[in-house]
Design a protein around this motif. Structure first.
Motif, PDB file in Angstrom:
ATOM      1  N   LYS A  44     -10.587   5.355  34.658  1.00 26.02           N
ATOM      2  CA  LYS A  44     -11.043   6.155  35.785  1.00 26.02           C
ATOM      3  C   LYS A  44     -10.279   5.585  37.265  1.00 26.02           C
ATOM      4  N   PHE A  45      -9.822   6.254  37.987  1.00 26.83           N
ATOM      5  CA  PHE A  45      -9.249   5.649  39.299  1.00 26.83           C
ATOM      6  C   PHE A  45      -9.416   6.645  40.445  1.00 26.83           C
ATOM      7  N   MET A  46      -9.498   6.358  41.687  1.00 25.10           N
ATOM      8  CA  MET A  46      -9.370   7.249  42.845  1.00 25.10           C
ATOM      9  C   MET A  46      -8.098   7.729  43.004  1.00 25.10           C
ATOM     10  N   MET A  47      -8.062   8.966  43.632  1.00 25.80           N
ATOM     11  CA  MET A  47      -6.953   9.560  43.912  1.00 25.80           C
ATOM     12  C   MET A  47      -6.739  10.050  45.557  1.00 25.80           C
ATOM     13  N   PHE A  48      -5.822   9.852  46.257  1.00 25.28           N
ATOM     14  CA  PHE A  48      -5.638  10.311  47.646  1.00 25.28           C
ATOM     15  C   PHE A  48      -4.413  11.072  47.265  1.00 25.28           C
ATOM     16  N   GLY A  49      -4.133  12.366  47.877  1.00 21.51           N
ATOM     17  CA  GLY A  49      -3.045  12.994  48.274  1.00 21.51           C
ATOM     18  C   GLY A  49      -2.785  13.563  49.749  1.00 21.51           C
ATOM     19  N   PHE A  50      -1.772  13.448  50.162  1.00 25.18           N
ATOM     20  CA  PHE A  50      -1.524  14.076  51.490  1.00 25.18           C
ATOM     21  C   PHE A  50      -0.550  15.178  51.528  1.00 25.18           C
ATOM     22  N   SER A  51      -0.737  16.359  52.074  1.00 25.39           N
ATOM     23  CA  SER A  51       0.321  17.456  52.100  1.00 25.39           C
ATOM     24  C   SER A  51       0.678  17.488  50.648  1.00 25.39           C
ATOM     25  N   GLY A  52       1.868  17.440  50.326  1.00 29.92           N
ATOM     26  CA  GLY A  52       2.589  17.822  49.170  1.00 29.92           C
ATOM     27  C   GLY A  52       2.009  16.944  48.206  1.00 29.92           C
ATOM     28  N   GLY A  53       1.412  15.802  48.259  1.00 30.49           N
ATOM     29  CA  GLY A  53       0.631  14.985  47.314  1.00 30.49           C
ATOM     30  C   GLY A  53      -0.608  15.459  47.038  1.00 30.49           C
TER      31      GLY A  53
END
Length: 281
Positions: free
Chosen positions: A124-133
C-alpha cells in the motif's frame, strides 16, 4: 570516495533519476528521508507523486521534501516521457493504458523496485497526481484501490465517472474487458481520498476535448467546462456510489503545483494511521 560510498551518497535525500529496470524508457526521481537506512519508520510508507503534462518532475519531488523528512516517508516521482507510442503524443499516460503502453504496470514495477531497495511497504502506498497526473491517479484508484493507502487528486483536466453507462475513459463499463479487473466501489470507499483544485483554475484551454483527438469519446466534455466543474461532478458521482471523498477548493489558486501539494500533504498527515503521532514524538 569508494564505489560503494559513491553509490550510497546518491541513495539518500534528493536522488538522481533512476531508470525503471523493467522498462528503461521510464524513470523516477526520489527523495529518501535522512532517517534511512538506519532508522526506517515502522510505517515504511511511500508516496508516489505524478507529474502534469509539462513533466516538471524535479519540482514536484522538491515540493514533497519537507513532508518526506518530517514523517519519514519515501517520495517516488515517476517520469512518463512524452512521445512514447507516437512522436507527438503528450497524453497517453493519463489514460493508464494507451498506444501500446501499460502505464499502470510500469508504475507498479517502479514501486516494487523502490520497495525492494529501501525495504518499504510495497503493498500500500499514497498517491498524489497533479493535472495530467491526476487523470492517472484517480483512474488507477478505479483499478487498484487495494494498493492505495491514501489518494490526492489535484486539478485533473478530465475525469472518469463511476458510471456503467459509458466505456473507459468517460465511464467504467468496459473495465473488465479492457483491464481484466472489475471495478470495486466498496474497496474504493476505504481509501481516504482528497479531491483538490484552485477556485480560480477556470481556464478551458487545453482541457476541452476535440473530436479530432485520438482520445475523443462521446461524453468527453460532459462533466463540465472547467477543472472546478469537473472535480465537483466527480465528487457528486462518487457520493452517489457511496464513496465519500473530501472536496477542497482553494480560494484564489490557479493551476499550480505548490498549494495543491501542501493541501495533499496536510491530508496525508491527518489521514494515514501513525504518521501524525510519529511527527509529534
Amino acid at each position: 570516495m569508494s564505489a560503494v560510498d559513491h553509490q550510497a551518497h546518491f541513495a539518500l535525500g534528493r536522488t538522481p533519476s533512476f531508470a525503471c529496470q523493467a522498462d528503461p524508457r521510464f524513470s523516477y526521481w526520489m527523495h529518501v528521508p535522512r532517517c534511512y537506512p538506519h532508522e526506517i519508520p515502522a510505517h515504511r510508507s511511500m508516496v508516489v507523486a505524478l507529474h502534469g503534462t509539462e513533466r516538471n518532475v524535479p519540482l514536484l519531488r522538491t515540493l514533497f521534501e519537507e513532508f518526506s523528512e518530517r514523517f519519514g516517508v519515501l517520495v517516488v516521482a515517476p517520469h512518463f516521457p512524452a512521445g512514447i507510442g507516437h512522436p507527438r503524443d503528450v497524453d497517453a499516460y493519463k489514460y493508464v493504458r494507451a498506444l501500446g503502453v501499460s502505464y499502470d504496470e510500469v508504475l507498479l514495477h517502479i514501486v516494487d523496485e523502490v520497495a525492494a531497495r529501501y525495504d518499504c511497504d510495497r503493498a500500500k502506498f499514497m498517491m498524489f497526481g497533479f493535472s495530467g497526473g491526476a487523470h492517472f491517479a484517480h483512474r488507477f484508484w478505479y483499478l487498484y484501490p487495494e494498493r492505495l493507502r491514501a489518494l490526492a487528486v489535484a486539478a485533473p483536466g478530465s475525469v472518469t465517472l463511476p458510471t456503467q453507462d459509458s466505456d473507459w475513459w468517460v465511464g467504467v463499463k468496459d473495465m473488465p474487458q479492457r483491464f481484466g479487473r472489475e471495478v470495486n466501489f466498496a474497496a474504493m470507499s476505504t481509501v481516504p481520498t482528497l479531491l483538490v483544485v484552485g477556485s480560480d483554475d477556470t481556464s478551458t484551454e487545453l482541457i476541452t476535448h476535440d473530436r479530432a483527438s485520438p482520445y475523443w469519446m462521446e461524453g468527453a466534455n460532459g462533466a463540465g467546462r472547467t477543472r472546478v466543474d469537473r472535480l465537483r461532478t466527480l465528487h457528486g458521482a462518487l457520493r452517489t456510489r457511496g464513496i465519500e471523498t473530501t472536496l477542497l477548493e482553494l480560494p484564489g489558486v490557479t493551476h499550480t503545483y505548490a498549494p495543491l501539494v501542501t493541501a495533499a500533504t496536510d491530508f496525508f498527515a491527518k489521514s494515514v494511521t501513525g504518521l501524525q503521532s510519529l511527527a509529534e514524538r
